[in-house]
Design an enzyme around this catalytic site. Sequence first.
Site, short mmCIF file in Angstrom:
data_model
loop_
_atom_site.label_atom_id
_atom_site.label_comp_id
_atom_site.label_asym_id
_atom_site.label_seq_id
_atom_site.Cartn_x
_atom_site.Cartn_y
_atom_site.Cartn_z
CB THR A 164 44.61 33.30 40.50
OG1 THR A 164 44.14 34.14 41.40
CG2 THR A 164 44.14 31.76 40.71
CG ASP A 165 45.94 36.63 44.46
OD1 ASP A 165 45.06 36.59 43.90
OD2 ASP A 165 46.10 37.98 44.95
CD GLU A 166 40.32 34.67 43.40
OE1 GLU A 166 39.66 33.53 43.54
OE2 GLU A 166 39.81 35.63 42.70
CE1 TYR B 193 39.80 31.57 37.85
CE2 TYR B 193 40.26 32.52 40.07
CZ TYR B 193 40.57 32.25 38.65
OH TYR B 193 41.67 32.94 38.18
CE LYS C 278 44.19 29.76 36.86
NZ LYS C 278 44.33 29.58 35.42
CG ASN D 236 45.90 40.92 35.99
OD1 ASN D 236 46.53 41.18 34.88
ND2 ASN D 236 46.31 40.60 37.21
CG ASP E 227 29.68 38.53 51.42
OD1 ASP E 227 30.35 38.85 50.11
OD2 ASP E 227 30.32 38.86 52.35
P1 NAD Z 1 39.17 36.17 30.45
O1 NAD Z 1 37.91 35.32 31.02
O2 NAD Z 1 38.90 37.44 30.18
O3 NAD Z 1 39.61 35.27 29.31
C1 NAD Z 1 39.66 33.83 29.19
C2 NAD Z 1 40.07 33.60 27.57
O4 NAD Z 1 39.97 32.16 27.66
C3 NAD Z 1 38.93 33.93 26.62
O5 NAD Z 1 39.41 34.45 25.50
C4 NAD Z 1 38.34 32.50 26.54
O6 NAD Z 1 37.64 32.57 25.20
C5 NAD Z 1 39.42 31.67 26.35
N1 NAD Z 1 38.96 30.28 26.91
C6 NAD Z 1 38.03 29.93 27.73
N2 NAD Z 1 37.75 28.60 27.78
C7 NAD Z 1 38.37 27.96 26.87
C8 NAD Z 1 38.63 26.60 26.11
N3 NAD Z 1 38.24 25.81 26.94
N4 NAD Z 1 39.50 26.60 25.23
C9 NAD Z 1 40.21 27.65 24.47
N5 NAD Z 1 39.87 28.92 25.03
C10 NAD Z 1 39.35 28.95 26.35
O7 NAD Z 1 40.38 35.83 31.74
P2 NAD Z 1 41.63 36.85 32.17
O8 NAD Z 1 41.07 37.44 33.16
O9 NAD Z 1 42.49 37.28 30.83
O10 NAD Z 1 42.38 35.66 32.79
C11 NAD Z 1 43.29 34.87 32.07
C12 NAD Z 1 44.22 33.86 32.84
O11 NAD Z 1 44.74 34.74 34.12
C13 NAD Z 1 43.14 32.89 33.69
O12 NAD Z 1 44.00 31.85 33.66
C14 NAD Z 1 43.03 33.36 34.92
O13 NAD Z 1 42.89 32.45 35.96
C15 NAD Z 1 44.39 34.10 35.33
N6 NAD Z 1 44.37 35.35 36.26
C16 NAD Z 1 43.40 36.35 36.02
C17 NAD Z 1 43.44 37.45 36.70
C18 NAD Z 1 42.44 38.49 36.74
O14 NAD Z 1 42.55 39.39 37.57
N7 NAD Z 1 41.76 38.49 35.75
C19 NAD Z 1 44.31 37.54 38.02
C20 NAD Z 1 45.17 36.37 38.04
C21 NAD Z 1 45.22 35.25 37.38
O1 DAU Z 2 43.09 37.70 42.59
C1 DAU Z 2 43.07 37.25 41.39
C2 DAU Z 2 41.88 36.76 40.92
O2 DAU Z 2 41.12 38.27 40.91
C3 DAU Z 2 41.60 36.13 39.53
O3 DAU Z 2 42.27 34.92 39.66
C4 DAU Z 2 40.11 36.15 38.95
O4 DAU Z 2 40.25 35.43 37.60
C5 DAU Z 2 39.66 37.53 38.87
O5 DAU Z 2 38.24 37.42 38.53
C6 DAU Z 2 39.83 38.10 40.32
O6 DAU Z 2 39.03 37.46 41.22
P1 DAU Z 2 37.92 38.38 42.39
O7 DAU Z 2 36.83 37.49 42.79
O8 DAU Z 2 38.89 38.85 43.34
O9 DAU Z 2 37.56 39.36 41.40
P2 DAU Z 2 36.07 40.39 41.03
O10 DAU Z 2 36.20 41.41 40.22
O11 DAU Z 2 35.05 38.95 40.78
O12 DAU Z 2 35.83 40.80 42.69
C7 DAU Z 2 36.85 41.31 43.18
C8 DAU Z 2 36.20 42.15 44.72
O13 DAU Z 2 35.11 42.66 44.40
C9 DAU Z 2 35.45 40.83 45.61
O14 DAU Z 2 35.75 41.02 46.96
C10 DAU Z 2 34.10 40.53 45.07
C11 DAU Z 2 33.66 42.13 45.30
N1 DAU Z 2 32.46 42.44 44.10
C12 DAU Z 2 32.64 42.15 42.92
C13 DAU Z 2 31.64 42.12 42.01
C14 DAU Z 2 31.78 41.62 40.53
C15 DAU Z 2 31.56 43.18 44.45
O15 DAU Z 2 31.60 43.53 45.73
N2 DAU Z 2 30.52 43.49 43.50
C16 DAU Z 2 30.72 43.02 42.31
O16 DAU Z 2 29.76 43.32 41.45
#
Ligand code: NAD
Ligand code: DAU
Length: 343
Positions: free
Chosen positions: A124-126, A149, A153, A179, A271
């Site tokens: 992730t970019d985080e 988190y 990562k 995403n 926040d």
């Molecule tokens: P998600 O939370 O939707 O899905 C995670 C999946 O992993 C689930 O199916 C869960 O059952 C499985 N899982 C969790 N713990 C496990 C374990 N111990 N053993 C086996 N399976 C397990 O996550 P996502 O949003 O699809 O993200 C997928 C990947 O992409 C993650 O590694 C996340 O860090 C990375 N990522 C997510 C985003 C985003 O915006 N969602 C952005 C950048 C990177």
């Molecule tokens: O940047 C990539 C990351 O994006 C991934 O690695 C993470 O898995 C994914 O969860 C996401 O992290 P963020 O913390 O950026 O996503 P989230 O959707 O939780 O929050 C996006 C922004 O919105 C953040 O500034 C917090 C704010 N927010 C979020 C929620 C859930 C709110 O203001 N209210 C909310 O209820």
Amino acid sequence: MKILVTGGAGFIGSCFVRLALQNPSLEIVNVDALTYAGNLENLASVADHPRYRFIKEDLCGLEGLRRIFDEAKADAVIHFAAESHVDRSIFSPQPVFETNLRGTFNLLEAMRANRVDRFIHVSTDEVYGSLEAPLEADENFPLQPSSPYSAAKAGSDLLVLGYFKTYKLPAMVTRASNNYGPYQFPEKLIPLMITNALDDKPLPVYGDGMQVRDWLYVEDHCRALLRILEKGRDGEIYNIGGNRSLPNKEVIDRILAFTGKPSSLIKTVTDRPGHDRRYALSSEKLTKETGWSPLMDFETGLKATVDWYRSNPEWVQHVKSGEYQSYYAKNYENRSHELSGIA
Ligand code: NAD
Ligand code: DAU
């Protein structure tokens, strides 16, 4: 090519599985523990596909993983499985440590014994932390994670790169921005706001709502991973950005417009601790080396996402029942007056 994916029942993993199966030369083995975020309904369209197989397994157990690798004989591994939600990682860091660090370590150990030709660690970019405008992180930018988190990562990224250097494991690390798209668990900003708006519930905005995220349509992310699988170089890191930075408030305004709901639903709440103000990254390296660029423009992708949630009330109702209710009741009790519309 047989690809073993971890976390394929989650949001991004399931998109990858559906997309990859469109290619007749790819076979998928999906290893997922089915945590609260894993949902086999996301894969209903491919459940009986002849080139797809699901195995329920927790990455935190090394012996189970070893057995799977002994038997599966995978050519490539794409590692999606993680605890992926920043807020949950703040309320409850233990599972984040277990899955994102120990789970990744176990996977690396399983691959040390059963070699594969390609490995992509989906990160992730985080890990770059919060950046002042107009900075953009390239792949050499320092790691400055803020939350349990993102720290986990970042640790797992370094572990993977260490296995590349030490054991010559053919590994790559990808770092994607935020995403969005269908099947995203409604704890993240976009699906939470859409599903709450559709139900006329409050939209909880953290702080001033001016935090900036770069939005990437989930299918664009998965297309990038397929390109990297084909053309990426071992030992390299690839950023994957959507090239669409917006403050949260602007995202929410668009959701209100697409759902036809009033701005009176917006509620400012306390926040997030350690909240990163701005993420921004450059995907120039990926574009140069693989020709990839994002195809979906944000307005079209967001409208399609709103339409998907509107058309799938059973999916929403299912994932918002059970654990989801108790999570919000337990972790938000101090803010329950502010967030009462959620549970
Ligand atoms: P998600 O939370 O939707 O899905 C995670 C999946 O992993 C689930 O199916 C869960 O059952 C499985 N899982 C969790 N713990 C496990 C374990 N111990 N053993 C086996 N399976 C397990 O996550 P996502 O949003 O699809 O993200 C997928 C990947 O992409 C993650 O590694 C996340 O860090 C990375 N990522 C997510 C985003 C985003 O915006 N969602 C952005 C950048 C990177
Ligand atoms: O940047 C990539 C990351 O994006 C991934 O690695 C993470 O898995 C994914 O969860 C996401 O992290 P963020 O913390 O950026 O996503 P989230 O959707 O939780 O929050 C996006 C922004 O919105 C953040 O500034 C917090 C704010 N927010 C979020 C929620 C859930 C709110 O203001 N209210 C909310 O209820």
